[in-house]
Design an enzyme around this catalytic site. Structure first.
Site, PDB file in Angstrom:
ATOM      1  N   THR A  53       0.847  -1.191   0.000  1.00 36.54           N
ATOM      2  CA  THR A  53       0.000   0.000   0.000  1.00 36.54           C
ATOM      3  C   THR A  53       0.888   1.250   0.000  1.00 36.54           C
ATOM      4  OG1 THR A  53      -0.192  -0.155   2.413  1.00 36.54           O
ATOM      5  CG2 THR A  53      -1.957  -1.134   1.101  1.00 36.54           C
ATOM      6  N   THR A  55       1.485   4.438   1.518  1.00 34.20           N
ATOM      7  CA  THR A  55       2.260   4.999   2.629  1.00 34.20           C
ATOM      8  C   THR A  55       3.216   3.976   3.207  1.00 34.20           C
ATOM      9  OG1 THR A  55       0.473   6.528   3.170  1.00 34.20           O
ATOM     10  CG2 THR A  55       2.104   6.117   4.882  1.00 34.20           C
ATOM     11  N   CYS A  56       2.759   2.743   3.306  1.00 32.05           N
ATOM     12  CA  CYS A  56       3.585   1.674   3.866  1.00 32.05           C
ATOM     13  C   CYS A  56       4.835   1.448   3.024  1.00 32.05           C
ATOM     14  CB  CYS A  56       2.783   0.379   3.961  1.00 32.05           C
ATOM     15  SG  CYS A  56       1.222   0.552   4.869  1.00 32.05           S
ATOM     16  N   SER A  57       4.694   1.536   1.704  1.00 29.70           N
ATOM     17  CA  SER A  57       5.803   1.259   0.799  1.00 29.70           C
ATOM     18  C   SER A  57       6.702   2.464   0.569  1.00 29.70           C
ATOM     19  CB  SER A  57       5.263   0.776  -0.553  1.00 29.70           C
ATOM     20  OG  SER A  57       4.561  -0.445  -0.418  1.00 29.70           O
ATOM     21  N   LEU A  61       7.939   1.528   5.893  1.00 26.89           N
ATOM     22  CA  LEU A  61       8.954   0.475   5.857  1.00 26.89           C
ATOM     23  C   LEU A  61      10.332   0.989   5.443  1.00 26.89           C
ATOM     24  CD1 LEU A  61       9.613  -2.604   6.046  1.00 26.89           C
ATOM     25  CD2 LEU A  61       9.014  -2.737   3.626  1.00 26.89           C
TER      26      LEU A  61
END
Length: 251
Positions: A53, A55-57, A61
């Site tokens: 997703t 923001t996560c990528s 992370l």
């Protein structure tokens, strides 16, 4: 979707949920328990709505992966990324992100996340039950500190980031520069630059011509047509000779 807690200070001082996680490693099914992950260790865990997703990528992370060495110097034994995803998705995401410094744990059944009071219903976007975004510092299985994103619409990303956690652990921690280098295969000057960075213990991201960029990109970004082109914190240092001089001046 509303956050189920406001914020989840109730878990601070308590033990992490006791869960056994099945996952794939070297094409085999293996398991790890909460004790395996947390007992006798200082662990930073960050949990997020889903692998791959935006923001996560793009932020969550990568920054934890980038600061992993700094966390280690400040007493953190491991960094865990958790999501209510299956192990195949989590492993593919880790490989895609080149997040070699992060342990990804699939909470596929949501047991750990539910035990944390962080399982939320994102069915309106087709996600089903997922984790609210948060981070926490765990020492020997006991939660010392949590940073839980605020209860606002959408997918807030304000407090569970790597820098906020690192500032809590050590406000004076020296953070590494963000370094990127544009290279091309078979370039001896590029090899020299890589060696110089490695000798100085500087992590960097490599952008390879023909794979990640073109000569037009190099000229547009750096104003130069030659490689390598090395950047420290957004500043173009130049080529390998310029890098050698830069590193000498930094001593």
């Amino acid at each position: 979707m509303s956050n189920p807690v406001s914020p989840n200070a109730d878990m601070v001082g308590k033990a992490v949920p006791s869960v056994v996680f099945p996952f794939r490693e070297n094409d085999q099914w293996v398991t790890a328990s909460s004790d395996d992950l947390f007992a006798g260790k200082t662990v930073v865990l960050f949990s997020l709505p889903g692998a791959f997703t935006p923001t996560c990528s793009s932020a969550h992370l990568p920054r934890y992966n980038e600061l992993a060495g700094t966390f280690a110097k400040n007493g953190v034994d491991s960094i865990i990324c958790m999501s209510v995803n299956d192990t195949f998705v989590m492993n593919a995401w880790k490989e895609d992100q080149e997040a070699e410094n992060i342990t990804v744990i699939p909470d596929g059944n949501g047991e750990f996340t539910a035990g944390m009071g962080m399982l939320v219903d994102k069915g309106e976007i087709g996600f089903g039950k997922r984790s609210w975004r948060y981070s926490m510092l765990v020492k020997n299985g006991i939660i010392e500190k949590m940073f839980v994103e605020p209860d606002v619409p959408g997918d807030p990303f304000e407090v569970s980031d790597a820098d906020t956690m690192l500032n809590y652990i050590n406000p004076n921690a020296a953070k590494p520069s963000s370094v990127a280098m544009i290279t091309k295969p078979g370039c001896p000057h590029c090899s020299r630059a890589k060696t110089l960075l490695s000798e100085h213990g500087i992590a960097y991201e490599e952008i390879v011509l023909g794979k990640d960029a073109t000569s037009v990109s190099v000229k547009a970004i750096s104003g130069n047509a030659t490689v390598p082109q090395i950047f420290f914190d957004g500043k173009n240092i130049g080529g390998s000779d310029d890098l050698a001089a830069f590193l000498t001046n930094q001593k």
